[in-house]
Design a protein around this motif. Structure first.
Motif, PDB file in Angstrom:
ATOM      1  N   SER A 183      -0.586   1.336  -0.035  1.00 31.53           N
ATOM      2  CA  SER A 183      -1.419   0.973   1.235  1.00 31.53           C
ATOM      3  C   SER A 183      -2.104   2.635   1.806  1.00 31.53           C
ATOM      4  O   SER A 183      -2.942   2.189   2.446  1.00 31.53           O
ATOM      5  CB  SER A 183      -0.599   0.419   2.216  1.00 31.53           C
ATOM      6  OG  SER A 183       0.333   1.306   2.518  1.00 31.53           O
ATOM      7  N   GLY A 233      -0.242   4.030   4.015  1.00 33.63           N
ATOM      8  CA  GLY A 233       0.467   4.228   5.181  1.00 33.63           C
ATOM      9  C   GLY A 233       1.263   5.445   5.350  1.00 33.63           C
ATOM     10  O   GLY A 233       1.921   5.858   4.209  1.00 33.63           O
ATOM     11  N   MET A 291      10.164  -3.197   7.899  1.00 28.50           N
ATOM     12  CA  MET A 291       9.178  -2.380   7.276  1.00 28.50           C
ATOM     13  C   MET A 291       8.773  -3.052   6.082  1.00 28.50           C
ATOM     14  O   MET A 291       7.487  -3.147   5.556  1.00 28.50           O
ATOM     15  CB  MET A 291       9.430  -1.146   7.314  1.00 28.50           C
ATOM     16  CG  MET A 291       9.377  -0.383   8.587  1.00 28.50           C
ATOM     17  SD  MET A 291       8.001   0.186   9.450  1.00 28.50           S
ATOM     18  CE  MET A 291       7.535   1.597   8.267  1.00 28.50           C
ATOM     19  N   TYR A 294       4.907  -2.715   4.822  1.00 28.85           N
ATOM     20  CA  TYR A 294       4.443  -1.241   5.332  1.00 28.85           C
ATOM     21  C   TYR A 294       4.945  -0.252   4.192  1.00 28.85           C
ATOM     22  O   TYR A 294       4.433   0.808   4.304  1.00 28.85           O
ATOM     23  CB  TYR A 294       5.048  -0.939   6.817  1.00 28.85           C
ATOM     24  CG  TYR A 294       4.093  -1.868   7.820  1.00 28.85           C
ATOM     25  CD1 TYR A 294       3.095  -2.239   7.699  1.00 28.85           C
ATOM     26  CD2 TYR A 294       4.772  -2.170   9.231  1.00 28.85           C
ATOM     27  CE1 TYR A 294       2.523  -3.266   8.706  1.00 28.85           C
ATOM     28  CE2 TYR A 294       4.228  -2.940  10.091  1.00 28.85           C
ATOM     29  CZ  TYR A 294       2.934  -3.587   9.936  1.00 28.85           C
ATOM     30  OH  TYR A 294       2.293  -4.228  10.836  1.00 28.85           O
ATOM     31  N   LEU A 295       6.248  -0.688   3.732  1.00 30.25           N
ATOM     32  CA  LEU A 295       6.607   0.291   2.938  1.00 30.25           C
ATOM     33  C   LEU A 295       6.835  -0.639   1.291  1.00 30.25           C
ATOM     34  O   LEU A 295       7.126  -1.654   1.306  1.00 30.25           O
ATOM     35  CB  LEU A 295       8.105   0.662   3.119  1.00 30.25           C
ATOM     36  CG  LEU A 295       8.219   1.520   4.428  1.00 30.25           C
ATOM     37  CD1 LEU A 295       9.455   1.873   4.955  1.00 30.25           C
ATOM     38  CD2 LEU A 295       7.625   2.996   3.806  1.00 30.25           C
ATOM     39  N   THR A 354       4.549  -1.421  -0.556  1.00 32.73           N
ATOM     40  CA  THR A 354       3.515  -2.082  -0.746  1.00 32.73           C
ATOM     41  C   THR A 354       3.098  -2.396  -2.355  1.00 32.73           C
ATOM     42  O   THR A 354       3.173  -1.414  -2.747  1.00 32.73           O
ATOM     43  CB  THR A 354       2.191  -1.656  -0.160  1.00 32.73           C
ATOM     44  OG1 THR A 354       2.354  -1.648   1.303  1.00 32.73           O
ATOM     45  CG2 THR A 354       1.007  -2.549  -0.371  1.00 32.73           C
TER      46      THR A 354
END
Lengths: 465, 64
Positions: free
Chosen positions: A18, A20, A69, A74-75, A77
């Motif tokens: 992602s 992020g 997460m 968010y992690l 992905t």
């Protein structure tokens, strides 16, 4: 995939798919590290690993956040691009135009062999060939609006009249074909004068001037043809250019070698001299040279990037702001995935054209056997080779497919891969190591400079770009 | 969240569908000429305030 690291004292997690980026405190770092090392770990397992260091309440709270997460993607992905196709359709939109295969300096590390590109043939680009190169680029550019042409060499200012003529011709083509040329020049700065500076500031989207840093460092590697140092010839010219460009759209670009592994001092020297846009890069050369970087130098080089990073943060905060190319990352408004897959575009969207009109995949490939792609004079172009370069995207490279840095370096430099491993699909190890360290420093700098501001609001993103 | 602070969430996976206009600068042309860092390039769509015309061309020039 998550890359977890510490740089400049900052713990950072990069969610690779992602893009992020997250700042972590100690407990989050330890919990995530344990999960990376033990992918099947239960919450109880992670908790057990943390109890010696953290109280149970804090550890439990951290683990709950970690699970959230992951739940939110968010992690870790998932990979969203297993069967990617590069859709550039044979378009060429950027060109390195070799205005001169000749040079007034004799830089010891020059990959271009003082401008001759190992051809033993010094020559200047005839204006008519340059114009044909622009015609060819317009034809090959499909519906792309922005076309990039970098005047390169050797030393392009040995052929300034041709550059003027070619730029003027390009401006006519713009009107005729609804295109916009972004002309740039990469110069050693020796011949910069008021007329050229004025022309550059009107016509050049970007100007790159080569200076290695401290005078003694620069002069050692960048002598004139008669063996004298060139720093004093250049520094005043560069300062004038930059002042008249209002510190916009330029780079002072240097090379560091094994002779100056304390290269942070060279970056800082240039900053002290008033330059704000800096790029000092590792030499890429045959390991037989004593100035070539070696594997055993890497720990020292990594420490040097950290030292530079700490000073960089300090100066940018205390009013002595400058930008260092390899510490600059656009983490929110950066390129789309398609761009990240294809990288610099050499041999595909980007080519080099030399004074005799021959086309090569990029400037670094010029003169290498079997790498000629065609000619702008007879309009031949090896589309099979173009397809070969196009298909050499980052996910097609075995070494890159599972690397955390794959969407930042995009598989690295094809020319270096070809030079060191004989295959554009096999990246050069030293380049990978340096790239990863620079990326870690760049992300840590971004985190440190933004985390206080962001703690008040939501993080930036570019969803839907 | 107390322990994980989001700094940037660009959701690169979404740009597979929406990106690829090809108008951004070739990374090698920007400053380096010897090393490849793509991620410090900016997205031309944002930078140039793209307004897509009928033919998908950019109608507004860059600041320079």
């Amino acid at each position: 995939m998550v890359h977890l690291f510490k740089a400049l004292g900052q713990a950072v997690a990069l969610d690779v798919n992602s893009g992020g980026v997250y700042a972590l405190d100690d407990s989050a770092y330890d919990a995530l590290q344990y999960l990376i090392d033990h992918p099947q770990a239960s919450d109880a397992d992670i908790l057990a690993s943390m109890t010696d260091t953290y109280d149970a309440k804090l550890a439990t709270e951290t683990i709950a956040e970690l699970r959230e997460m992951i739940e939110m993607e968010y992690l870790f992905t998932p990979d969203a691009h297993p069967n990617v196709i590069v859709n550039t359709q044979g378009i060429v939109k950027a060109m390195c135009l070799h205005a001169a295969h000749d040079c007034n300096l004799r830089c010891k590390y020059c990959f271009a062999d003082a401008g001759e590109y190992h051809s033993r043939n010094r020559e200047l680009l005839p204006p008519e060939t340059g114009k044909k190169a622009l015609d060819w680029l317009v034809k090959k550019s499909g519906n792309r609006y922005f076309l990039e042409v970098d005047f390169f060499g050797g030393e392009p200012l040995l052929n300034f009249p041709a550059i003027k003529e070619i730029v003027e011709y390009g401006r006519e083509l713009e009107k005729k074909y609804h295109k916009r040329f972004k002309f740039t020049t990469t110069t050693n700065g020796v011949n910069l004068n008021d007329e050229i500076i004025d022309f550059f500031n009107r016509e050049m989207y970007n100007v790159v001037v080569s200076i290695d840093g401290r005078p003694e460092v620069h002069d050692r590697m960048r002598p004139t043809a008669n063996g004298k140092g060139s720093y004093d010839l250049i520094i005043g010219h560069a300062k004038k250019l930059v002042r008249l460009r209002n510190q916009q759209q330029y780079y002072i670009r240097g090379t560091y070698t094994r002779y100056n592994l304390d290269f942070a001092n060279d970056v800082l020297h240039l900053a002290d001299e008033g330059f704000e846009q800096l790029s000092i890069e590792p030499v890429v050369t045959d390991p037989k040279h004593d100035y070539a970087l070696r594997q055993e130098d890497l720990p020292r080089i990594f420490d040097e990037y950290e030292r530079l990073g700490r000073e960089y943060l300090k100066r940018r905060k205390d009013g002595r702001w400058f930008s260092f190319f390899h510490f600059t990352l656009d983490l929110t408004g950066g390129p789309c995935m398609q761009k990240r897959l294809t990288g610099c575009g050499a041999g595909n969207e980007y080519v080099a054209v030399i004074p005799n009109g021959d086309i090569y995949p990029c400037h670094q490939f010029v003169g290498r056997e079997n790498m000629r792609m065609g000619s702008v004079l007879d309009e031949t172009f090896d589309e099979d080779m173009q397809t070969y370069f196009k298909n050499n995207h980052v996910l097609a490279k075995e070494k890159c497919r599972d690397c955390w840095a794959r969407f930042f370096c995009s598989g690295g430099c094809s020319a270096n891969a070809h030079a060191f491993n004989g295959d554009i699909a096999k990246p050069y190890d030293m380049e990978c190591s340096l790239e990863k360290k620079r990326l870690e420093c760049a992300m840590a700098i971004y985190v440190i400079e933004n985390k206080d501001r962001l703690s008040e609001g939501s993080p930036a993103g570019n969803s839907g770009t | 969240m107390k322990h994980f602070q989001a700094i940037a969430q660009p959701r690169l996976q979404d740009t597979l569908k929406t990106g690829g206009c090809g108008e951004c600068q070739s990374s090698c042309q920007s400053a380096c000429k010897t090393s490849c860092t793509v991620a410090n390039q900016s997205c031309a769509k944002k930078e140039q305030e793209l307004i897509a015309g009928r033919e998908g061309k950019i109608n507004r020039l860059s600041a320079r």
